[in-house]
Design an enzyme around this catalytic site. Sequence first.
Site, short mmCIF file in Angstrom:
data_model
loop_
_atom_site.label_atom_id
_atom_site.label_comp_id
_atom_site.label_asym_id
_atom_site.label_seq_id
_atom_site.Cartn_x
_atom_site.Cartn_y
_atom_site.Cartn_z
N GLY A 57 0.83 -1.20 0.00
CA GLY A 57 0.00 0.00 0.00
C GLY A 57 0.86 1.25 0.00
CB SER A 66 -17.43 18.82 0.72
OG SER A 66 -17.36 19.36 2.01
CG LEU A 106 -2.54 9.95 3.06
CD1 LEU A 106 -3.50 10.81 3.86
CD2 LEU A 106 -1.46 10.82 2.44
CB ALA A 107 -1.47 4.14 6.17
NE ARG A 143 -18.96 12.71 7.63
CZ ARG A 143 -17.70 12.53 7.30
NH1 ARG A 143 -17.14 11.34 7.40
NH2 ARG A 143 -16.96 13.53 6.86
CD GLU A 193 -10.84 3.34 4.82
OE1 GLU A 193 -10.33 4.27 4.17
OE2 GLU A 193 -11.98 2.88 4.57
CG HIS A 208 -17.13 8.27 3.03
ND1 HIS A 208 -16.51 8.67 1.88
CD2 HIS A 208 -16.59 9.03 4.01
CE1 HIS A 208 -15.65 9.63 2.16
NE2 HIS A 208 -15.67 9.85 3.44
CG HIS A 213 -20.23 11.20 3.39
ND1 HIS A 213 -20.97 12.26 2.96
CD2 HIS A 213 -19.11 11.72 3.95
CE1 HIS A 213 -20.31 13.38 3.24
NE2 HIS A 213 -19.19 13.08 3.84
C1 FAD Z 1 -14.12 10.38 -1.54
C2 FAD Z 1 -13.43 10.33 -0.21
C3 FAD Z 1 -13.18 11.49 0.49
C4 FAD Z 1 -12.53 11.44 1.73
N1 FAD Z 1 -12.28 12.61 2.39
C5 FAD Z 1 -11.61 12.59 3.56
C6 FAD Z 1 -11.27 13.80 4.23
O1 FAD Z 1 -11.58 14.90 3.78
N2 FAD Z 1 -10.58 13.72 5.38
C7 FAD Z 1 -10.19 12.53 5.91
O2 FAD Z 1 -9.54 12.53 6.94
N3 FAD Z 1 -10.50 11.37 5.28
C8 FAD Z 1 -11.19 11.36 4.13
N4 FAD Z 1 -11.48 10.17 3.50
C9 FAD Z 1 -10.96 8.91 4.04
C10 FAD Z 1 -9.48 8.74 3.71
O3 FAD Z 1 -9.21 9.26 2.44
C11 FAD Z 1 -9.02 7.30 3.71
O4 FAD Z 1 -9.51 6.63 4.81
C12 FAD Z 1 -7.50 7.22 3.77
O5 FAD Z 1 -6.94 8.01 2.77
C13 FAD Z 1 -7.01 5.79 3.64
O6 FAD Z 1 -5.59 5.79 3.50
P1 FAD Z 1 -4.77 4.45 3.52
O7 FAD Z 1 -3.35 4.84 3.34
O8 FAD Z 1 -5.12 3.66 4.71
O9 FAD Z 1 -5.27 3.61 2.27
P2 FAD Z 1 -5.41 3.96 0.69
O10 FAD Z 1 -5.07 5.36 0.39
O11 FAD Z 1 -6.73 3.44 0.29
O12 FAD Z 1 -4.27 3.10 0.03
C14 FAD Z 1 -4.36 1.73 -0.15
C15 FAD Z 1 -3.11 1.27 -0.85
O13 FAD Z 1 -3.04 -0.13 -0.80
C16 FAD Z 1 -2.77 -0.67 -2.07
N5 FAD Z 1 -3.37 -1.99 -2.10
C17 FAD Z 1 -4.60 -2.37 -1.67
N6 FAD Z 1 -4.75 -3.70 -1.81
C18 FAD Z 1 -3.59 -4.17 -2.32
C19 FAD Z 1 -3.12 -5.46 -2.67
N7 FAD Z 1 -3.86 -6.56 -2.48
N8 FAD Z 1 -1.88 -5.56 -3.20
C20 FAD Z 1 -1.09 -4.46 -3.38
N9 FAD Z 1 -1.48 -3.23 -3.03
C21 FAD Z 1 -2.72 -3.09 -2.52
C22 FAD Z 1 -3.33 0.32 -3.05
O14 FAD Z 1 -2.67 0.19 -4.28
C23 FAD Z 1 -3.02 1.63 -2.33
O15 FAD Z 1 -1.71 2.00 -2.64
C24 FAD Z 1 -12.14 10.20 2.26
C25 FAD Z 1 -12.40 9.03 1.57
C26 FAD Z 1 -13.06 9.08 0.34
C27 FAD Z 1 -13.38 7.79 -0.34
#
Ligand code: FAD
Lengths: 247, 666
Positions: free
Chosen positions: B64, B308, B67-68, B355, B454, B430, B290
């Site tokens: 992944g 939003s 951000l995380a 929400r 997440e 969402h 949402h």
């Molecule tokens: C439309 C929308 C708006 C949002 N707005 C906000 C906001 O304003 N403020 C806020 O705090 N949060 C918001 N959120 C929530 C937030 O964006 C997400 O919860 C957060 O960005 C998740 O980050 P993450 O790094 O955990 O995962 P993600 O960014 O989902 O990254 C997942 C990564 O894992 C990889 N991956 C997944 N499965 C596999 C696999 N099997 N093999 C290899 N790679 C894989 C993907 O390629 C990707 O790189 C929003 C969410 C959405 C959908």
Amino acid sequence: MNLTLKIWRQSGPKAKGEMVTYPVTDISEDMSFLEMLDVLNEQLNARGEEPIAFDSDCREGICGMCGLMISGKAHGPEVTTTCQLHMRSFSDGDEITIEPWRADAFPVIKDLVVDRGSFDRIIQAGGFISANTGSAPEAHSVPVPKPKADRAFMAAACIGCGACVAACPNASGMLFMGAKITHLGELPQGQPERDARVVNMVTQHDHEGFGGCTNIGECSSACPKEIPLDVINQLNKDLRGALMRGE
Amino acid sequence: MTTTSTTPSSPVPGLVHGVYAEGEPIRDTKAPAGPIDRRWNTRKFEASLVNPANRRKLSVIIVGTGLAGGAAAATLGEAGYQVKSFCYQDSPRRAHSIAAQGGINAAKNYKEDGDSVYRLFYDTVKGGDYRSRESNVYRLAEVSTNIIDQCVAQGVPFAREYGGLLDNRSFGGVQVSRTFYARGQTGQQLLIGAYQALERQVAAGTVEMFSRHEMLEVVVVDGQARGIIARDLVTGEIETHLADAVVLASGGYGNVFYLSTNAMGSNVTATWRAHRKGAHFANPCYTQIHPTCIPVAGEHQSKLTLMSESLRNDGRIWVPKNAADCEKDPRQIPEEDRDYYLERIYPSFGNLVPRDIASRQAKNVCDEGRGVGPKVGDFRRGVYLDFTDALKRMSAEAVAEKYGNLLDMYQRITGENPYEVPMRIYPAVHYTMGGLWVDYDLQSSIPGLFVTGEANFSDHGANRLGASALMQGLADGYFVLPHTIRDYLAKGPFPKLEESHEAVVEARASVDARVAKFLSINGDRSVDSFHKELGNIMWEFCGMERSEEGLLKAIDLIRGLRDEFWRNVKVLGSADTLNQSLEKAGRVADFLELGELMCIDALHRRESCGGHFRAESQTEDGEALRHDDEYAYVAAWEWGGQDGAPVLHKEDLVYEFVEMKQRSYK
Ligand SMILES: Cc1cc2nc3c(=O)[nH]c(=O)nc-3n(C[C@H](O)[C@H](O)[C@H](O)COP(=O)(O)OP(=O)(O)OC[C@H]3O[C@@H](n4cnc5c(N)ncnc54)[C@H](O)[C@@H]3O)c2cc1C
Ligand code: SF4
Ligand code: FES
């Protein structure tokens, strides 16, 4: 509406491709362009023909994953991404050609899918500010004048889709690169590496096989984020300065 | 424990409801005791150090690049570990975090409006409806301020005021302005910051990047996570990658509902495969729905778009009082025939209720047959979000200045002009608060397997506050994991592992077999058709409102559908090229298992809590009713085997600092 689609099919990176005609019927104007292709793919699957490969992920116009040449225009007739283009921009009876981005630096992987790894390698060459985690000073210790912050933001809106390259007759990546140079170059944090950044990125760009810029401007017209041409001027100015300073 | 006689159509004797077993309680053993504001420092101090010269001998796989994952890969690369980073998109910059719009919280108190780390902690625990851990949430609030410093240093172009300082806004109904933002592109700008830091490490040789790679299995050797099996999505090759530790930062699983605001490829495969290898899955039923999304336009719909929720600050939500008016032009419906139902039911909060409440009431009025917009199935699924009053009060220019990009997006997607006709909105899935169970160190129940962002369950309880997922992703990636994982890595390098080790061979063989199986079934139905049907079941029975009867029915339906999938799915093409149907088949196969566990979790939790409304647990006037005496715990599910039943382990939640209260918005 009913449409005739002429779509590029290519079974693999080395295979010879060809345009194949697919009629589609009963397309709703509320569908997005990619949903229209989803519908076609479901029909192909049902007939035992392999679905057409194309890229998309967010389908919200922000990840930059999608990108098709639609009747000769990168991302189609509107100023938006392919995923945000809707079928109401077309009329019953239209014939639409659908091709992948065409550029030496973006080789085709399959059907409409290309490899844009060259963009990542340009960023690796210098598209960053070196700030190790934990080393940052308090955020308010360096104010940034609003006009500079706004201009940095405007340039940072680039989604790395590659439409600029696809639209350019020289297949140049200058708009993409200029956007990054401008984003980082407007900020105080971006100054220490400014000269090295532009030189290294441009070197990588040329090495990847992108063409040079001859100021045609197709890139900016095709850009879904409306990145203006003057980021290329900024890039050229930074490059001249850096070379003069012996970088 | 609540037991009843109701069971699915084929109950297994001896199991609760015929579907699950109860196991031993579990505990987080890593969070130090003592004053809450000292716990994280204590843990950092107690975590073993790794000598810089040893770091390059230690390898970490990170799945992944959101951000995380992106932040963790960059940070561990900078520290000198050998990192391998994976994502399924063509570039790490495209991870789904890119789509976040609204902003990111941080307790900087730049507005001097009474904010503090403690207040952010308190708001987040309360917002999570008292189903998260105090220690974790406090740490999140504590490191939130470092995130902003880090991002600014990387060149993230946050919104600024004329004086050149950072601007903040208040978000999601909180009373202080602590949200940092970059117009409607906060997620993109934060992710590009992390991505650039990551690419810098790729150039430095500390991180090796594998894009267009999908992790399909985790390798567990002698009880420790030691690697992954991944498919190169371009060549189709199945690859083995071994390391000293594995981090899953693979995002949320909202796409189990088929339609959600998640990206098309968002999936549960990484975490589900780990669950099947022994990692507990916590609170899988906790889903956030949402309220302000663009409604479904027809059968072709492939995903939903969020707008939003700031729109609720100035827009008024209503439906016609009489079902007979639902097809009329809304502008022709006189004021007295409109039901501004949120303002009516919740006079003090009105359109700004949280929400979950806004979402559930929208569903209720549509279920009554008063929804608007096109019919999808038997019902119209939409309510009006009307800017007419705002346009009169504020002028079109002022509305455009504040909401222009959102209104344009609405127009692009629907073809309707929101300055003239009220917009239509409907709730959509969402975010998923559930995820793999982790301790305070973010380590799952498999030693050596860490989970961030997440993909884990840790910080948001039963409901997530706006602008706090981005905060959690970056907190985990930049500031938490790099400290906690070193305590584990300090025990390494672990014995060298050969690809010929039987556990590695077995993991790889299982992936090969699964790929071959998908391609050999050659049935009648596409992968998407199964995914859509699963989504409908989940939305109907495990969505905004759940009941025992509905959940038992859903479990039966999912089992039937899963059975049909493995007999009747049709995946064309071959394994040795890019094959998007094959990719989807793997994801949907895992969703079909996860969906059942979500229903089981929802079934066992006989309380309304956070975003999750349980029909059997409501107050006299129909509001959510929590049961702290029975359910103040994390439900961590252990995989019970292919033909076995999941086993529930409870982790009690103890509140030492925040007092538990029932929410009330009346
Ligand atoms: C439309 C929308 C708006 C949002 N707005 C906000 C906001 O304003 N403020 C806020 O705090 N949060 C918001 N959120 C929530 C937030 O964006 C997400 O919860 C957060 O960005 C998740 O980050 P993450 O790094 O955990 O995962 P993600 O960014 O989902 O990254 C997942 C990564 O894992 C990889 N991956 C997944 N499965 C596999 C696999 N099997 N093999 C290899 N790679 C894989 C993907 O390629 C990707 O790189 C929003 C969410 C959405 C959908
Ligand atoms: S400059 Fe525009 S067209 Fe080029 S990659 Fe960036 S967003 Fe796409
Ligand atoms: S699919 Fe993300 S921009 Fe089009």
